[in-house]
Design a protein around this motif. Structure first.
Motif, PDB file in Angstrom:
ATOM      1  N   ARG A 290       0.707  -1.141  -0.015  1.00  0.00           N
ATOM      2  CA  ARG A 290      -0.014  -0.132   0.187  1.00  0.00           C
ATOM      3  C   ARG A 290       0.849   1.543   0.036  1.00  0.00           C
ATOM      4  NH1 ARG A 290      -4.233  -1.263   3.221  1.00  0.00           N
ATOM      5  NH2 ARG A 290      -5.858  -1.135   1.705  1.00  0.00           N
ATOM      6  N   LYS A 291       1.888   1.384   0.711  1.00  0.00           N
ATOM      7  CA  LYS A 291       2.902   2.508   0.823  1.00  0.00           C
ATOM      8  C   LYS A 291       3.509   2.537  -0.557  1.00  0.00           C
ATOM      9  CE  LYS A 291       6.095   3.900   3.957  1.00  0.00           C
ATOM     10  NZ  LYS A 291       7.249   3.386   5.298  1.00  0.00           N
ATOM     11  N   VAL A 302      -2.014   6.621 -11.948  1.00  0.00           N
ATOM     12  CA  VAL A 302      -3.104   6.580 -12.722  1.00  0.00           C
ATOM     13  C   VAL A 302      -2.720   5.539 -13.750  1.00  0.00           C
ATOM     14  CG1 VAL A 302      -2.803   8.393 -14.789  1.00  0.00           C
ATOM     15  CG2 VAL A 302      -5.007   8.045 -13.549  1.00  0.00           C
ATOM     16  N   VAL A 303      -1.779   5.175 -14.439  1.00  0.00           N
ATOM     17  CA  VAL A 303      -1.498   4.100 -15.380  1.00  0.00           C
ATOM     18  C   VAL A 303      -1.772   2.836 -14.505  1.00  0.00           C
ATOM     19  CG1 VAL A 303       0.419   2.811 -16.325  1.00  0.00           C
ATOM     20  CG2 VAL A 303      -0.015   5.470 -16.813  1.00  0.00           C
ATOM     21  N   LEU A 304      -1.243   2.690 -13.290  1.00  0.00           N
ATOM     22  CA  LEU A 304      -1.623   1.340 -12.621  1.00  0.00           C
ATOM     23  C   LEU A 304      -3.059   1.223 -12.232  1.00  0.00           C
ATOM     24  CD1 LEU A 304       0.086  -0.655 -10.797  1.00  0.00           C
ATOM     25  CD2 LEU A 304      -0.529   0.678  -8.815  1.00  0.00           C
ATOM     26  N   ARG A 305      -3.866   2.278 -11.895  1.00  0.00           N
ATOM     27  CA  ARG A 305      -5.149   2.150 -11.895  1.00  0.00           C
ATOM     28  C   ARG A 305      -5.851   1.684 -12.912  1.00  0.00           C
ATOM     29  NH1 ARG A 305      -6.408   7.974  -9.996  1.00  0.00           N
ATOM     30  NH2 ARG A 305      -8.562   7.197  -9.922  1.00  0.00           N
ATOM     31  N   VAL A 306      -5.622   2.335 -13.953  1.00  0.00           N
ATOM     32  CA  VAL A 306      -6.412   2.014 -15.466  1.00  0.00           C
ATOM     33  C   VAL A 306      -6.036   0.655 -15.789  1.00  0.00           C
ATOM     34  CG1 VAL A 306      -6.526   2.812 -17.970  1.00  0.00           C
ATOM     35  CG2 VAL A 306      -6.624   4.699 -16.057  1.00  0.00           C
ATOM     36  N   LEU A 329      -7.048  10.905 -13.637  1.00  0.00           N
ATOM     37  CA  LEU A 329      -6.377  12.047 -12.683  1.00  0.00           C
ATOM     38  C   LEU A 329      -7.136  13.037 -12.258  1.00  0.00           C
ATOM     39  CD1 LEU A 329      -3.489  12.935 -15.241  1.00  0.00           C
ATOM     40  CD2 LEU A 329      -3.203  12.125 -12.820  1.00  0.00           C
ATOM     41  N   ARG A 330      -8.347  13.222 -12.852  1.00  0.00           N
ATOM     42  CA  ARG A 330      -9.462  14.353 -12.414  1.00  0.00           C
ATOM     43  C   ARG A 330      -9.967  13.826 -11.169  1.00  0.00           C
ATOM     44  NH1 ARG A 330     -10.423  15.036 -17.776  1.00  0.00           N
ATOM     45  NH2 ARG A 330     -12.272  13.541 -17.776  1.00  0.00           N
ATOM     46  N   SER A 331     -10.286  12.339 -11.123  1.00  0.00           N
ATOM     47  CA  SER A 331     -10.939  11.841  -9.957  1.00  0.00           C
ATOM     48  C   SER A 331     -10.040  11.908  -8.769  1.00  0.00           C
ATOM     49  CB  SER A 331     -11.463  10.444 -10.225  1.00  0.00           C
ATOM     50  OG  SER A 331     -10.692   9.702 -10.368  1.00  0.00           O
ATOM     51  N   ALA A 332      -8.655  11.860  -9.098  1.00  0.00           N
ATOM     52  CA  ALA A 332      -7.815  11.868  -7.883  1.00  0.00           C
ATOM     53  C   ALA A 332      -7.417  13.482  -7.520  1.00  0.00           C
ATOM     54  CB  ALA A 332      -6.461  11.104  -8.443  1.00  0.00           C
ATOM     55  N   GLY A 333      -8.239  14.432  -8.303  1.00  0.00           N
ATOM     56  CA  GLY A 333      -7.904  15.659  -7.743  1.00  0.00           C
ATOM     57  C   GLY A 333      -6.733  16.470  -8.513  1.00  0.00           C
ATOM     58  N   ALA A 380      -9.810  -1.508  -2.497  1.00  0.00           N
ATOM     59  CA  ALA A 380     -10.297  -1.357  -1.287  1.00  0.00           C
ATOM     60  C   ALA A 380     -10.111   0.193  -0.919  1.00  0.00           C
ATOM     61  CB  ALA A 380      -9.539  -2.052  -0.490  1.00  0.00           C
ATOM     62  N   ASP A 381      -9.308   0.561  -1.808  1.00  0.00           N
ATOM     63  CA  ASP A 381      -8.829   2.274  -1.426  1.00  0.00           C
ATOM     64  C   ASP A 381      -9.908   2.959  -2.365  1.00  0.00           C
ATOM     65  OD1 ASP A 381      -7.153   1.210   0.469  1.00  0.00           O
ATOM     66  OD2 ASP A 381      -5.406   2.107  -0.345  1.00  0.00           O
ATOM     67  N   GLY A 382     -10.666   2.504  -3.107  1.00  0.00           N
ATOM     68  CA  GLY A 382     -11.506   3.203  -3.971  1.00  0.00           C
ATOM     69  C   GLY A 382     -11.077   3.735  -5.098  1.00  0.00           C
ATOM     70  N   LEU A 383      -9.747   3.190  -5.562  1.00  0.00           N
ATOM     71  CA  LEU A 383      -8.971   3.582  -6.789  1.00  0.00           C
ATOM     72  C   LEU A 383      -9.538   3.170  -7.806  1.00  0.00           C
ATOM     73  CD1 LEU A 383      -5.682   4.204  -4.943  1.00  0.00           C
ATOM     74  CD2 LEU A 383      -7.003   6.098  -5.648  1.00  0.00           C
ATOM     75  N   LEU A 384     -10.459   2.210  -8.151  1.00  0.00           N
ATOM     76  CA  LEU A 384     -10.807   1.652  -9.331  1.00  0.00           C
ATOM     77  C   LEU A 384     -12.139   2.515  -9.484  1.00  0.00           C
ATOM     78  CD1 LEU A 384      -9.668  -2.140  -8.931  1.00  0.00           C
ATOM     79  CD2 LEU A 384      -8.137   0.159  -9.784  1.00  0.00           C
ATOM     80  N   ASN A 385     -12.622   3.174  -8.912  1.00  0.00           N
ATOM     81  CA  ASN A 385     -14.104   3.509  -9.220  1.00  0.00           C
ATOM     82  C   ASN A 385     -13.967   4.391 -10.538  1.00  0.00           C
ATOM     83  OD1 ASN A 385     -14.572   2.350  -6.708  1.00  0.00           O
ATOM     84  ND2 ASN A 385     -14.654   4.322  -5.723  1.00  0.00           N
TER      85      ASN A 385
END
Ligand code: ATP
Ligand code: MG
Length: 387
Positions: A290-291, A302-306, A329-333, A380-385
């Motif tokens: 996670r770290k 963002v590349v990892l998330r997509v 990127l936008r959803s991550a602010g 779990a951290d909501g990063l795929l939404n």
């Protein structure tokens, strides 16, 4: 337990798998091999070496075992070839056949034994097919090639070449003239293993993918009996804990080791301490990953998330994917003024992610997330939404 760790054996499961692999139904693709997939550290290699291999041997097969992870600096293609050479070397008759076939019989008596096994290989005088045919004809046994962590084969050109050579060998040995060749592959990531079988030009097109069963309640009963702690462990309580810890036997073993040297533990607090020790170990392992994920640069993340969200449909540089990076990127602010998304930037991010062992790249530029736990953490951290 300072000596070699004791193992829990699963002979019934091994026999079942061996039987399925060796019996080929009409029209079944199983003769092209079978893929066993299970998450990391759940006991795949142990099972393959300690239970499955002996089960195949009891069923009369000749087993050749190649572990593509044992030595990360050796090319996976070379590991497969070396394992086959080693099997040839154990049968004098086979070496003789190969020597004869390559014209060495005309050399002086005894010369046949000087046949150099280095001449066997992909693109060498003696092809893998010829070598395996000689082995099959000499021993009259079905040959089972077990490749542990098989996905590594497609990370190098030599590995890919070895797989193609095996496909040819398999087709020849499974013809009525010989005694059969089965290939059993294991790996910890379904997406990666799937690349070995999903496209028609791959060596194991259509081979069945089997979810390799996790260690079960019988293992937990065995473990609770063998734990040798100063307090009893109840299998009913440990089983859900084991499931929660991702079916990883090591976590139970390490927790037991930690408590064995804690002299303030008794029957009253022991079981609770054991539980919290296992949870602690599991979360420590996740925390490291996670770290790593949270200290990525915005573009790397963002590349990892997509990639995680799109799995085998992920195409790094397509316009639709570029749009997804921007949305992510936008959803991550982040705004696009802060982070520019372009092909070189994505390329660099992919390289960095590979170096950090978060993603994995096949020889042809196809990517996959290195481990399922990475996807689990992102999710779990909501990063795929929304991706
Ligand atoms: N049947 C078993 N009985 C006792 N311990 C086991 C058993 N199977 C696995 N283990 C323990 O679990 C750990 C992981 O096992 P193993 O290396 O076989 O898993 P793996 O799934 O191949 O892992 P990797 O993903 O790293 O390749 C090892 O420390 C091993 O000793
Ligand atoms: Mg393994």
């Amino acid at each position: 337990m300072a000596h070699a760790p004791e193992l829990f054996h699963r002979p019934t499961l091994a026999e079942k798998i061996a039987k399925q692999v060796l019996t080929v139904a009409v029209g079944s693709a199983a003769s092209s091999g079978v893929f066993l997939a299970a998450p990391r550290r759940t006991g795949k290699s142990t099972f393959v070496r300690e239970d499955l291999r002996p089960a195949f041997e009891r069923a009369g097969a000749l087993v050749v075992y190649a572990d593509l992870w044992a030595n990360p600096t050796t090319d996976p293609g070379a590991v497969v070839v070396t394992a086959i050479r080693a099997a040839l070397a154990t049968k004098a008759g086979v070496v003789m056949r190969l020597a004869k076939a390559s014209g060495l019989s005309k050399v002086a008596i005894g010369g046949a034994m000087n046949f150099d096994l280095d001449r066997v290989g992909v693109g060498k005088d003696v092809s893998l097919t010829e070598a395996l045919v000689a082995l099959s004809d000499e021993t009259r046994q079905v040959i089972v090639l077990i490749i542990d962590e098989a996905q590594h084969a497609i990370t190098t050109d030599a590995g890919v070449a070895a797989l193609f050579a095996l496909k040819a060998a398999r087709d020849e040995l499974n013809s009525s003239h010989h005694h059969g060749l089965r290939v059993v592959c294991t790996g910890s990531n379904r997406d990666k293993l799937a690349m070995l079988r999903n496209s028609k030009d791959q060596a194991f097109y259509g081979s069945p993918m089997v979810n390799f069963p996790m260690l079960g309640k019988d293992f937990i009963e065995w473990f609770c009996q063998k734990a040798e702690l100063s307090f009893p462990l109840s299998p009913e309580k440990i089983w859900p804990l084991f499931v929660e810890a991702g079916y990883r036997p090591e976590l139970l073993g390490s927790a037991a080791d930690a408590l064995r040297f804690n002299f303030e533990v008794g029957a009253d607090n022991g079981p609770d301490l054991f539980e919290s020790e296992v949870r602690q170990l599991a979360s420590e392992i996740n925390q490291v990953q996670r770290k790593a994920i949270h200290s990525l640069t915005p573009i790397q993340q963002v590349v990892l998330r997509v990639m995680a969200a799109n799995r085998d449909n992920y195409a790094p540089f397509e316009a639709t994917t570029m749009a997804l990076y921007r949305r992510g990127l936008r959803s991550a602010g982040e705004t696009e003024d802060d982070v520019r998304i372009d092909v070189p930037g994505v390329q660099q991010a992919l390289l960095a992610l590979q170096e950090k062992k978060l993603i994995w790249r096949a020889a042809r530029g196809v990517y996959a997330i290195e481990e399922q736990t990475v996807t689990d953490i992102l999710s779990a951290d909501g990063l795929l939404n929304g991706l």
